[in-house]
Structure formats: structure tokens, C-alpha cells
Design an enzyme around this catalytic site. Sequence first.
Site, mmCIF file in Angstrom:
data_model
loop_
_atom_site.group_PDB
_atom_site.id
_atom_site.type_symbol
_atom_site.label_atom_id
_atom_site.label_comp_id
_atom_site.label_asym_id
_atom_site.label_seq_id
_atom_site.Cartn_x
_atom_site.Cartn_y
_atom_site.Cartn_z
ATOM 1 N N GLU A 104 -98.069 -17.429 -1.058
ATOM 2 C CA GLU A 104 -96.727 -17.531 -0.494
ATOM 3 C C GLU A 104 -95.658 -16.870 -1.353
ATOM 4 O OE1 GLU A 104 -95.246 -21.753 -0.857
ATOM 5 O OE2 GLU A 104 -97.400 -22.143 -1.047
ATOM 6 N N ASP A 107 -101.590 -32.847 2.218
ATOM 7 C CA ASP A 107 -101.937 -32.047 1.043
ATOM 8 C C ASP A 107 -101.119 -32.535 -0.134
ATOM 9 O OD1 ASP A 107 -99.580 -29.676 0.899
ATOM 10 O OD2 ASP A 107 -100.036 -30.358 2.927
#
Length: 272
Positions: free
Chosen positions: A180, A73
Site C-alpha cells: 500500500e 486483522d
Amino acid sequence: MTSKQSPKNKPVTRKKKVRRRTINWQEVKSWVLLLLIGLVLYFLARPAVEEIIVSNIDSGATVPPGNWKYGVDLSHHNDGKILWDSLFVMTDARGRTVRNLEDAREVQPVSFVFMKATEGVSHKDRRFASRWKEAGQYPLSRGAYHFYRTSKDPAAQAQHFIRTVGSLKYRDLPPVLDIETLHGGCTKEKLNADLAVWLETVEKHYGKRPIVYTYETFARDFLLPSITEKYPIWIAHYDVRRPQRKDWGYWQFTDKAVVHGINGLVDLNVMQ
């Protein structure tokens, strides 16, 4: 026997004239100018030098045992050109990711790549558009993710993501919601209700059920089963043989891997 020296033969001591040195200010200015130019060139070149040093890291994190499909990613933090046709995860005898083919015991292709597209209601990753287009020209699965801000409107964040990413091809991965962080004052109930708005909006638009990216403790402490049991989970959990969570679809096991075709260290993931 020695003879006395006559006065006329006696050596004459002459006083040396001390010459005063004058400062050449024009010369001083030239040296100062050269020094300044040198400092400017140094600071301009330093990022390139640091990139070369970082890109030449020989080894990185150890891969977990198993027969995996690997993926990376990326965001703007991953500098440099991506060699899309040469993305390989190479590991040595100890299972460490290595950069040089000579050190590799096993070589596996990178099968998928996720890229950061958006954040909040207005931010776009500056490398997304070009990399999204480039990756689409190669036979690997690509996906886009949105970094969610709990202080911003979820519907506006969903529309920002949709406008930035545009249409998806049939072989593109489902959209990803990256959650997150939690701003002060946001309750667990409001968090999950807002996340549902983003997820349902994006799913309705693309006809694909989004993936939820989060880390182990955040999922445990803040996400309700209405999220974790309905949507595929991409879990971040480092330095373990397996994540504690059993229902994951993707696992980000390190942010310190080296992958052939990418400068520096990179996040490395596996897919079940």
C-alpha cells in the site's frame, strides 16, 4: 442618661505581637516529593485508563448488507488480550457493530483472523508469535501477512516472512502480501516485478498461492494484471456498499468496528 468613664476603667489596647513563620524546608521537600510521585503514577496509569475507555466504546461502523463470513486483522496496534473463544460480530437494528449483547439484533461468529507477522527485511510484529500460537488452538482460520517495503529486496523480504511464520497447518489461510506504499523513484514496472519475486518465492515454499492486500486506488493506479489477475485480491475500500473492483476475495470495509472479544476499534473484513 450616660455617665463618663473614669480613666482607671478605660480599656487598655495591647499591641499584638506578630509572630514570624519560618519556612520548614523539610516539609516543603516532602510535599514536592509526594507531588512528583503522584505525577509519575498518573502517567504510568494513564495508558491503562485510556485502554479501558477505548475498550468500552459501545458501537462502531455499520456492516454492509449481505450474508457474510466475518474476519478481523490484527497487529501490535490492537492492544490487550484477545478472547479467542468469544469473538463475535454483533450488530444492532441499524446494522452498527455493537459491544453489548443487550444492544444486539444479530450475532455472528468471527470466522477468520489475519495477523501482521513481518515488515521489510527485519521487523517482526511484537505480538505475532504469541497470538499466532493462541489462535491455532481454536477452530477459526488464521493467516499471516507481510507489510511490503518497496525500498527493500523482495527475496530477502520473502525469506524474512517465511522464517518468522514457520510452517502452516492445512487449515491456515494463504500467506498475504500487504502492498500500500511506494517509495520515491520506484517505477510501476519495478514494483510489479519485485512483487512477483516475493509472491513466487512464498508460493513455492508453502504450496499455497498468496493473497494480495491493497486498497482500491493503489490497485487501480499501480498494480498490473499480472498481479491482480493471478492472485486473490483482498481489497480495502471504506464507506461503500460494495468495492468498485469485482474480483475481490476479501473486503476490508472499515477500520472502526467493535468486535466482542477485542479491545477498542478493529479492522473488519468479509469473505465472498
